[in-house]
Structures are given as C-alpha cells and as structure tokens.
Design a protein around this motif. Sequence first.
Motif, PDB file in Angstrom:
ATOM      1  N   PRO A   1      -2.368   5.138  -2.763  1.00  0.00           N
ATOM      2  CA  PRO A   1      -2.555   6.507  -3.257  1.00  0.00           C
ATOM      3  C   PRO A   1      -1.331   7.412  -3.114  1.00  0.00           C
ATOM      4  O   PRO A   1      -1.322   8.510  -3.644  1.00  0.00           O
ATOM      5  CB  PRO A   1      -3.694   7.032  -2.373  1.00  0.00           C
ATOM      6  N   THR A   2      -0.315   6.959  -2.422  1.00  0.00           N
ATOM      7  CA  THR A   2       0.856   7.723  -1.973  1.00  0.00           C
ATOM      8  C   THR A   2       0.425   8.706  -0.885  1.00  0.00           C
ATOM      9  O   THR A   2      -0.761   8.884  -0.614  1.00  0.00           O
ATOM     10  CB  THR A   2       1.614   8.487  -3.089  1.00  0.00           C
ATOM     11  N   ASN A   3       1.395   9.368  -0.277  1.00  0.00           N
ATOM     12  CA  ASN A   3       1.109  10.353   0.767  1.00  0.00           C
ATOM     13  C   ASN A   3       1.223  11.775   0.232  1.00  0.00           C
ATOM     14  O   ASN A   3       1.420  12.720   0.979  1.00  0.00           O
ATOM     15  CB  ASN A   3       2.062  10.152   1.952  1.00  0.00           C
ATOM     16  N   ARG A   4       1.099  11.917  -1.082  1.00  0.00           N
ATOM     17  CA  ARG A   4       1.100  13.234  -1.729  1.00  0.00           C
ATOM     18  C   ARG A   4      -0.187  13.379  -2.534  1.00  0.00           C
ATOM     19  O   ARG A   4      -0.812  12.390  -2.901  1.00  0.00           O
ATOM     20  CB  ARG A   4       2.306  13.376  -2.678  1.00  0.00           C
TER      21      ARG A   4
ATOM     22  N   PHE B   1       0.816  -1.219   0.000  1.00  0.00           N
ATOM     23  CA  PHE B   1       0.000   0.000   0.000  1.00  0.00           C
ATOM     24  C   PHE B   1       0.850   1.269   0.000  1.00  0.00           C
ATOM     25  O   PHE B   1       0.505   2.270  -0.627  1.00  0.00           O
ATOM     26  CB  PHE B   1      -0.935  -0.015   1.220  1.00  0.00           C
ATOM     27  N   ASN B   2       1.972   1.233   0.699  1.00  0.00           N
ATOM     28  CA  ASN B   2       2.865   2.402   0.767  1.00  0.00           C
ATOM     29  C   ASN B   2       4.230   2.110   0.148  1.00  0.00           C
ATOM     30  O   ASN B   2       5.242   2.695   0.558  1.00  0.00           O
ATOM     31  CB  ASN B   2       3.047   2.846   2.222  1.00  0.00           C
ATOM     32  N   ALA B   3       4.263   1.231  -0.831  1.00  0.00           N
ATOM     33  CA  ALA B   3       5.555   0.761  -1.332  1.00  0.00           C
ATOM     34  C   ALA B   3       6.088   1.517  -2.545  1.00  0.00           C
ATOM     35  O   ALA B   3       7.117   1.143  -3.098  1.00  0.00           O
ATOM     36  CB  ALA B   3       5.474  -0.735  -1.661  1.00  0.00           C
ATOM     37  N   THR B   4       5.413   2.589  -2.974  1.00  0.00           N
ATOM     38  CA  THR B   4       5.986   3.391  -4.053  1.00  0.00           C
ATOM     39  C   THR B   4       7.210   4.145  -3.534  1.00  0.00           C
ATOM     40  O   THR B   4       7.365   4.354  -2.327  1.00  0.00           O
ATOM     41  CB  THR B   4       4.977   4.427  -4.586  1.00  0.00           C
ATOM     42  N   THR B   5       8.046   4.584  -4.444  1.00  0.00           N
ATOM     43  CA  THR B   5       9.221   5.367  -4.039  1.00  0.00           C
ATOM     44  C   THR B   5       8.800   6.638  -3.305  1.00  0.00           C
ATOM     45  O   THR B   5       9.487   7.090  -2.383  1.00  0.00           O
ATOM     46  CB  THR B   5      10.072   5.755  -5.259  1.00  0.00           C
ATOM     47  N   ILE B   6       7.673   7.207  -3.696  1.00  0.00           N
ATOM     48  CA  ILE B   6       7.207   8.454  -3.072  1.00  0.00           C
ATOM     49  C   ILE B   6       6.872   8.236  -1.603  1.00  0.00           C
ATOM     50  O   ILE B   6       7.287   9.004  -0.724  1.00  0.00           O
ATOM     51  CB  ILE B   6       5.991   9.017  -3.847  1.00  0.00           C
ATOM     52  N   ALA B   7       6.111   7.189  -1.305  1.00  0.00           N
ATOM     53  CA  ALA B   7       5.739   6.919   0.086  1.00  0.00           C
ATOM     54  C   ALA B   7       6.931   6.402   0.895  1.00  0.00           C
ATOM     55  O   ALA B   7       7.068   6.707   2.083  1.00  0.00           O
ATOM     56  CB  ALA B   7       4.593   5.911   0.132  1.00  0.00           C
ATOM     57  N   MET B   8       7.807   5.638   0.248  1.00  0.00           N
ATOM     58  CA  MET B   8       8.968   5.089   0.947  1.00  0.00           C
ATOM     59  C   MET B   8       9.981   6.164   1.349  1.00  0.00           C
ATOM     60  O   MET B   8      10.844   5.929   2.195  1.00  0.00           O
ATOM     61  CB  MET B   8       9.665   4.040   0.066  1.00  0.00           C
TER      62      MET B   8
ATOM     63  N   ASP C   1       9.522   8.505   3.217  1.00  0.00           N
ATOM     64  CA  ASP C   1       9.356   8.790   4.642  1.00  0.00           C
ATOM     65  C   ASP C   1      10.419   8.083   5.482  1.00  0.00           C
ATOM     66  O   ASP C   1      10.755   8.531   6.580  1.00  0.00           O
ATOM     67  CB  ASP C   1       7.972   8.342   5.126  1.00  0.00           C
ATOM     68  N   TYR C   2      10.909   6.966   4.970  1.00  0.00           N
ATOM     69  CA  TYR C   2      11.920   6.177   5.690  1.00  0.00           C
ATOM     70  C   TYR C   2      13.262   6.199   4.958  1.00  0.00           C
ATOM     71  O   TYR C   2      14.149   5.407   5.268  1.00  0.00           O
ATOM     72  CB  TYR C   2      11.438   4.725   5.840  1.00  0.00           C
ATOM     73  N   ASP C   3      13.365   7.095   3.962  1.00  0.00           N
ATOM     74  CA  ASP C   3      14.562   7.187   3.134  1.00  0.00           C
ATOM     75  C   ASP C   3      14.863   5.844   2.467  1.00  0.00           C
ATOM     76  O   ASP C   3      16.019   5.442   2.325  1.00  0.00           O
ATOM     77  CB  ASP C   3      15.767   7.662   3.965  1.00  0.00           C
ATOM     78  N   MET C   4      13.793   5.141   2.068  1.00  0.00           N
ATOM     79  CA  MET C   4      13.935   3.805   1.485  1.00  0.00           C
ATOM     80  C   MET C   4      13.450   3.741   0.029  1.00  0.00           C
ATOM     81  O   MET C   4      12.991   2.697  -0.428  1.00  0.00           O
ATOM     82  CB  MET C   4      13.179   2.777   2.324  1.00  0.00           C
ATOM     83  N   GLN C   5      13.583   4.855  -0.685  1.00  0.00           N
ATOM     84  CA  GLN C   5      13.163   4.854  -2.087  1.00  0.00           C
ATOM     85  C   GLN C   5      13.840   3.743  -2.879  1.00  0.00           C
ATOM     86  O   GLN C   5      13.218   3.098  -3.721  1.00  0.00           O
ATOM     87  CB  GLN C   5      13.479   6.210  -2.736  1.00  0.00           C
ATOM     88  N   ALA C   6      15.116   3.515  -2.589  1.00  0.00           N
ATOM     89  CA  ALA C   6      15.886   2.517  -3.342  1.00  0.00           C
ATOM     90  C   ALA C   6      15.413   1.087  -3.065  1.00  0.00           C
ATOM     91  O   ALA C   6      15.716   0.172  -3.834  1.00  0.00           O
ATOM     92  CB  ALA C   6      17.374   2.652  -3.009  1.00  0.00           C
ATOM     93  N   GLN C   7      14.687   0.895  -1.981  1.00  0.00           N
ATOM     94  CA  GLN C   7      14.185  -0.446  -1.639  1.00  0.00           C
ATOM     95  C   GLN C   7      12.804  -0.722  -2.239  1.00  0.00           C
ATOM     96  O   GLN C   7      12.296  -1.841  -2.139  1.00  0.00           O
ATOM     97  CB  GLN C   7      14.097  -0.605  -0.111  1.00  0.00           C
ATOM     98  N   SER C   8      12.199   0.292  -2.835  1.00  0.00           N
ATOM     99  CA  SER C   8      10.815   0.167  -3.304  1.00  0.00           C
ATOM    100  C   SER C   8      10.618  -1.026  -4.247  1.00  0.00           C
ATOM    101  O   SER C   8       9.702  -1.836  -4.064  1.00  0.00           O
ATOM    102  CB  SER C   8      10.383   1.453  -4.011  1.00  0.00           C
ATOM    103  N   ARG C   9      11.466  -1.132  -5.239  1.00  0.00           N
ATOM    104  CA  ARG C   9      11.304  -2.204  -6.217  1.00  0.00           C
ATOM    105  C   ARG C   9      11.396  -3.584  -5.564  1.00  0.00           C
ATOM    106  O   ARG C   9      10.552  -4.463  -5.803  1.00  0.00           O
ATOM    107  CB  ARG C   9      12.357  -2.073  -7.319  1.00  0.00           C
ATOM    108  N   ASP C  10      12.401  -3.785  -4.727  1.00  0.00           N
ATOM    109  CA  ASP C  10      12.569  -5.077  -4.061  1.00  0.00           C
ATOM    110  C   ASP C  10      11.356  -5.423  -3.203  1.00  0.00           C
ATOM    111  O   ASP C  10      10.931  -6.587  -3.137  1.00  0.00           O
ATOM    112  CB  ASP C  10      13.824  -5.065  -3.185  1.00  0.00           C
TER     113      ASP C  10
END
Length: 355
Positions: free
Chosen positions: A140-143, A89-96, A98-107
């Motif tokens: 929906p992302t947090n934006r 639900f929050n796994a897009t790079t945009i939502a991630m 928040d935890y500075d985990m954009q690079a982990q989104s795909r995995d």
Amino acid sequence: MSQKTNSNAQATLTEAAKQRILILDGAMGTMIQRHKLEEEDYRGTQFADWHCDVKGNNDLLVLTQPDIIYQIHCDYFEAGADIIETNTFNATTIAMADYDMQAQSRDINVAAAKLARKAADLYTAKTPDKPRFVAGVLGPTNRTASISPDVNDPGKRNVTFDELVEAYSESTEALIEGGADLIMLETIFDTLNAKAAAFAVESVFEKLGMSLPVMISGTITDASGRTLSGQTAEAFYYSMRHISPFSFGLNCALGPDLLRQYVDEVANVSECFISAHPNAGLPNEFGEYDMEGPEMAEHIKEWAQSGLVNVVGGCCGSTPEHIRDIANAVEGIAPRKVPVFEPKMRLSGLEPFVH
C-alpha cells in the motif's frame, strides 16, 4: 521472464480455483524475525558502506540475504501453499525512500520475483499436477492519497495520484520481468492508492501487450468494518470491480474470528473469486501473535464449509505451521461458487449504492 508461465497463468489459475480452495502463503516478516538479523546482515556486502541504517528493510534481503528469502518461500510451498507472495511489500520507490533506496526499487522487485519463481518452478516440477504460482506483491506504500497527514490542514497530501502511478508502474514492470504469474494489490487501506495501483497495472499490461490475473486484498482497520479511508467492504469492492480482478478479498488488521463477517460481506456481492488471509489473532502487549495453527485453521475451515472462500492463507504472525494446518483443514471442501448477479447500477462512496 518465464513467458510461458505468464501467458498460461490466467487459465491454469482459474481452473485450479474452480477445482479446490487454493492456499496462499503466510507472513514473510514473521519468518524473517526468526533469523534475528542485525544491521550488517541487512547490508550484506553490497551495501556495507550505505550512508544510513537499513535494518528493518526486509525487502532489501532479496539482494543481501537471498538464501533466507528463498528458503522461506520453499517452506511455505512445503507446507501446502499454491501461491507465494514476492518479498516486495515495501519495495516501491515511495516506501524505499525511508532508506534513501529509491534507485534500488527496480532491482529489488526483479530479484524478489526471480527468487519466488525459482521456488515455484522447483515445487511445480516435483508435483506437476499441482502447479505453483508467484504473486507479485504491490504493497500500500507508507503514504495515503486521500487523507491529510496534518490534522490542521485537511487539504494537505504527502503523495499524489500520479506519483503513486509512477511508483507502481515501475514495480509492476519489474515483477513481471522477474517472472510473476499474477499481481496482488495487498493490504489496501486507502482506495485512492488502490485505484492508482490498478491504473498502473493496467497501463503496464497495455504497454507490454499482455495481462496477468490481478488479486485485490483490502484491510478492514478495526471494528468499524471500514478501510482507513472510510469505505465499507462492499463499497470498496464496487470501487475496484472495474478492473475485473481474479480475486477480491481481505487481509491483515484482524484475526479470523473478527474478519469473518467482512469476508461474508464481500462474498455476497463479488463476481470473482474471494481471498482471505487474516492475522494469527490480534497482537498481544508485546506485539506478538498468539493464535496457533489449529485454532486459526478451525475458523477458516468454517468459512470454507459456509462457501465463502476460494483462496485462503495467513498474514501477520502466521508461519508455515499455520499454513499447513489451514491447508489440511480445507482439503476436500468445495470452493465458493462465483455467483451471477442481475445487472444493476453499483456505485460507491463511503457506503455502497445499488439501484
């Protein structure tokens, strides 16, 4: 990727939806909360030294606590679900971010789809006459692309359409790689976000030379009967019908008692299947949901008897117990028949315009 499952998904899913009301799973967050996980549980061994707190990043658990997520999927299948949603639900790079985990989104998206796929294949093998499906979830992302985050600057935006498309495209490709049977755009509060997601999904399909069924589920935020970006349920449908979704529906924000009139509204205008997965009532003063399974099932049974729905399940506060009660309540009731409408011009602003 389970290519055979993906290529057959549309026909198999459509045939199943014509035969009976399909059951969607319930809340993932509600079930995760039961485990009372702490910071170190979220981190696991992989992120033990991560530079900021990650507690609350439920999507990360597909990497750090996969057994918990897999078991929740199995519990929902055991309760009678036909379709389970990936824990993304929050796994897009945009939502991630928040935890500075954009690079982990795909995995995270790939792993989430693989876990759900594993559970679906297990239960399909148990009862081949009742195939199980994996819905790859795009939250929906947090934006919000159409509303300013600053009351003093109406023109300000904290995300662009192109940024949303880029984020949704990466997630969509990863969900397909992991074995999703369909894509679900879920809990949509901003139609412009949803349009970006739909554009991304269709672009990925074109790029990969394939397509999957797409479920669209919006959120009516309060008694106004509108999404956060201001559209009525009917207008929202007209905004999104161009992608010919497998199903269109509503979820979250409201319990089944308050959501019914809006499900009725979209059921009367939609040229596709109708889905609905309401909350287990409204949250109490502690933020918890009090509506028990039998009460929730009674509401949804009435929807089914009124010919409003094709896919039903639960959102916030719902559990496998709720889903079992709902599945039992709608068993044997004929699904909504998709109507055929005369051709008209159907446009939308905040309100529908049909001429």
